[in-house]
Design a protein around this motif. Structure first.
Motif, mmCIF file in Angstrom:
data_model
loop_
_atom_site.group_PDB
_atom_site.id
_atom_site.type_symbol
_atom_site.label_atom_id
_atom_site.label_comp_id
_atom_site.label_asym_id
_atom_site.label_seq_id
_atom_site.Cartn_x
_atom_site.Cartn_y
_atom_site.Cartn_z
ATOM 1 N N ALA A 185 0.836 -1.209 0.000
ATOM 2 C CA ALA A 185 0.000 0.000 0.000
ATOM 3 C C ALA A 185 0.872 1.260 0.000
ATOM 4 N N GLY A 186 1.976 1.212 0.765
ATOM 5 C CA GLY A 186 2.873 2.365 0.793
ATOM 6 C C GLY A 186 3.558 2.602 -0.541
ATOM 7 N N LEU A 187 3.977 1.511 -1.202
ATOM 8 C CA LEU A 187 4.641 1.650 -2.512
ATOM 9 C C LEU A 187 3.698 2.247 -3.551
ATOM 10 N N GLN A 188 2.444 1.813 -3.525
ATOM 11 C CA GLN A 188 1.494 2.308 -4.516
ATOM 12 C C GLN A 188 1.027 3.731 -4.221
ATOM 13 N N ALA A 189 1.336 4.237 -3.034
ATOM 14 C CA ALA A 189 0.962 5.611 -2.696
ATOM 15 C C ALA A 189 2.053 6.624 -3.063
ATOM 16 N N ILE A 190 3.237 6.130 -3.418
ATOM 17 C CA ILE A 190 4.320 7.049 -3.807
ATOM 18 C C ILE A 190 4.022 7.601 -5.204
ATOM 19 N N PRO A 191 3.989 8.900 -5.409
ATOM 20 C CA PRO A 191 3.669 9.477 -6.726
ATOM 21 C C PRO A 191 4.653 9.021 -7.793
ATOM 22 N N ARG A 192 4.115 8.602 -8.950
ATOM 23 C CA ARG A 192 4.971 8.148 -10.048
ATOM 24 C C ARG A 192 5.821 9.284 -10.592
ATOM 25 N N GLU A 193 5.342 10.526 -10.404
ATOM 26 C CA GLU A 193 6.090 11.671 -10.924
ATOM 27 C C GLU A 193 7.478 11.764 -10.302
ATOM 28 N N LEU A 194 7.600 11.300 -9.048
ATOM 29 C CA LEU A 194 8.911 11.351 -8.392
ATOM 30 C C LEU A 194 9.902 10.414 -9.081
ATOM 31 N N TYR A 195 9.429 9.225 -9.454
ATOM 32 C CA TYR A 195 10.314 8.293 -10.163
ATOM 33 C C TYR A 195 10.671 8.836 -11.544
ATOM 34 N N GLY A 202 18.758 11.172 -14.259
ATOM 35 C CA GLY A 202 19.789 10.160 -14.466
ATOM 36 C C GLY A 202 19.995 9.219 -13.292
ATOM 37 N N ALA A 203 19.035 9.145 -12.377
ATOM 38 C CA ALA A 203 19.181 8.269 -11.213
ATOM 39 C C ALA A 203 19.001 6.812 -11.620
ATOM 40 N N GLY A 204 19.869 5.959 -11.115
ATOM 41 C CA GLY A 204 19.763 4.530 -11.380
ATOM 42 C C GLY A 204 18.771 3.866 -10.436
ATOM 43 N N THR A 205 18.741 2.527 -10.511
ATOM 44 C CA THR A 205 17.777 1.773 -9.683
ATOM 45 C C THR A 205 18.034 1.987 -8.197
ATOM 46 N N TRP A 206 19.310 1.870 -7.784
ATOM 47 C CA TRP A 206 19.632 2.029 -6.365
ATOM 48 C C TRP A 206 19.358 3.456 -5.880
ATOM 49 N N ALA A 207 19.694 4.431 -6.740
ATOM 50 C CA ALA A 207 19.469 5.830 -6.356
ATOM 51 C C ALA A 207 17.990 6.128 -6.216
ATOM 52 N N ARG A 208 17.160 5.572 -7.111
ATOM 53 C CA ARG A 208 15.700 5.783 -6.984
ATOM 54 C C ARG A 208 15.167 5.123 -5.718
ATOM 55 N N PHE A 209 15.705 3.933 -5.406
ATOM 56 C CA PHE A 209 15.255 3.248 -4.196
ATOM 57 C C PHE A 209 15.660 4.037 -2.949
ATOM 58 N N ARG A 210 16.875 4.556 -2.961
ATOM 59 C CA ARG A 210 17.396 5.247 -1.773
ATOM 60 C C ARG A 210 16.758 6.616 -1.567
ATOM 61 N N HIS A 211 16.563 7.367 -2.665
ATOM 62 C CA HIS A 211 16.124 8.757 -2.532
ATOM 63 C C HIS A 211 14.636 8.957 -2.791
ATOM 64 N N VAL A 212 13.958 7.950 -3.330
ATOM 65 C CA VAL A 212 12.514 8.097 -3.567
ATOM 66 C C VAL A 212 11.717 7.069 -2.763
ATOM 67 N N THR A 213 12.070 5.784 -2.932
ATOM 68 C CA THR A 213 11.268 4.733 -2.291
ATOM 69 C C THR A 213 11.389 4.762 -0.769
ATOM 70 N N LEU A 214 12.617 4.747 -0.275
ATOM 71 C CA LEU A 214 12.789 4.702 1.187
ATOM 72 C C LEU A 214 12.179 5.912 1.900
ATOM 73 N N PRO A 215 12.435 7.163 1.441
ATOM 74 C CA PRO A 215 11.742 8.295 2.107
ATOM 75 C C PRO A 215 10.230 8.215 1.983
ATOM 76 N N GLY A 216 9.735 7.736 0.815
ATOM 77 C CA GLY A 216 8.287 7.615 0.653
ATOM 78 C C GLY A 216 7.685 6.569 1.565
ATOM 79 N N LEU A 217 8.473 5.553 1.919
ATOM 80 C CA LEU A 217 7.967 4.486 2.799
ATOM 81 C C LEU A 217 8.240 4.759 4.273
ATOM 82 N N SER A 218 8.871 5.872 4.595
ATOM 83 C CA SER A 218 9.226 6.101 6.003
ATOM 84 C C SER A 218 8.014 6.138 6.945
ATOM 85 N N PRO A 219 6.862 6.746 6.567
ATOM 86 C CA PRO A 219 5.706 6.668 7.484
ATOM 87 C C PRO A 219 5.207 5.240 7.653
#
Length: 300
Positions: A185-195, A202-219
């Protein structure tokens, strides 16, 4: 100059009465079933009472002195810490990995989500009975796979070195589906625009996970850590069915010790001390979590 007190109007009086009518029953239930047992348990921790005698004997801090000088109680506290930390790390870590996998457009992912979540719906006692047979070192299913790779299965539930590991595995297996669903549910709530913006930068897979996914999943992570810690602190049924706290107290946690003292040994005083320690541990953990959330949890 004396200021005259304003008189309450009939409308305000009716609003107060309506407030008491609506909120009063809930406050009464909280008082009777939450706060009164809490204070009464604190009182019981200072008395000696076998729960069958009509008289309670005031012993002051004797119950606390006995438990905190007992080497057995130190083992129980350590078991509680090991069980809780392991359960939370494994549940949240594996839950996140599985949620990332099941969030991909894979065939059959809906069925896999149902299978992963199904243990949450089962009772801990039923799960414990099934896993007793799985852990059996002679004809258990786990022994079949371990022998298949040329290893020898330990006596999981009777070996002091493996009993806690076995209990943790079953607890994580039962609660994993809950973490997966919450993370999905948390992953699907992260706006696609951020990715999309990260890809443009130019962010790679790890950079997107670190700077977009993890902060988005923090709550979501904050919520999961709280709920899984509370569930681990209160986990009782699996331990009772699988090991009965043994062997040699290897799987006795604080909540199990409370049960043993209160409802098997009929020693309400020592059970009261265990409940006080459990309450303080959960209270301190909640305070630490609240301080941590102010700095590390990012809400959209």
């Amino acid at each position: 100059m004396v200021r005259s007190r304003r008189r309450i109007t009939a409308t305000e009086r009716n609003e107060y009465l309506l407030f008491l009518l609506l909120v009063g029953p809930n406050l009464l239930l909280f008082g009777v079933f939450t706060y009164w047992p809490l204070f009464y348990n604190g009182y019981l921790s200072f008395v000696r009472w076998d729960m069958l005698a009509p008289i309670k004997i005031w012993v002051g801090l004797d119950n606390y002195r006995y438990l905190f000088t007992s080497p057995e109680f130190g083992t129980i506290l350590w078991n509680t810490v090991v069980f809780t930390v392991s359960a939370v790390l494994l549940t949240c870590g594996i839950g996140l990995l599985m949620a990332l996998l099941l969030n991909q457009p894979l065939r059959g992912r809906v069925a896999v989500r149902g299978i992963v979540f199904s243990p949450v719906m089962l009772s801990g006692a039923a799960i414990g009975i099934v896993w007793i047979y799985i852990f059996d070192p002679r004809y258990g299913l786990l022994d079949f796979f371990i022998r298949g790779v040329g290893l020898r299965s330990p006596n999981w539930l009777l070996d002091t070195s493996w009993a806690m590991t076995a209990v943790i595995i079953v607890h994580v297996w039962k609660t994993l589906g809950y973490a997966v669903v919450i993370y999905l549910a948390g992953l699907q709530a992260i706006p696609r625009e951020l990715y999309e913006a990260a890809l443009v930068d130019g962010a790679g897979t790890w950079a997107r996970f670190r700077h977009v996914t993890l902060p988005g999943l923090s709550p979501v992570t904050f919520f999961l850590v709280i709920t899984t810690v509370l569930a681990a602190f209160q986990s009782f049924d699996i331990i009772k069915v699988m090991t009965d706290g043994g062997p040699v107290n290897a799987t006795t946690t604080l909540i199990y010790y409370l049960y043993e003292e209160g409802f098997v040994g009929f020693n309400a005083g020592r059970a009261g001390v265990a409940a006080v320690v459990l309450f303080l541990a959960m209270f301190v953990f909640t305070l630490v979590q609240m301080r941590y959330s102010e700095r590390s949890v990012h809400y959209a």
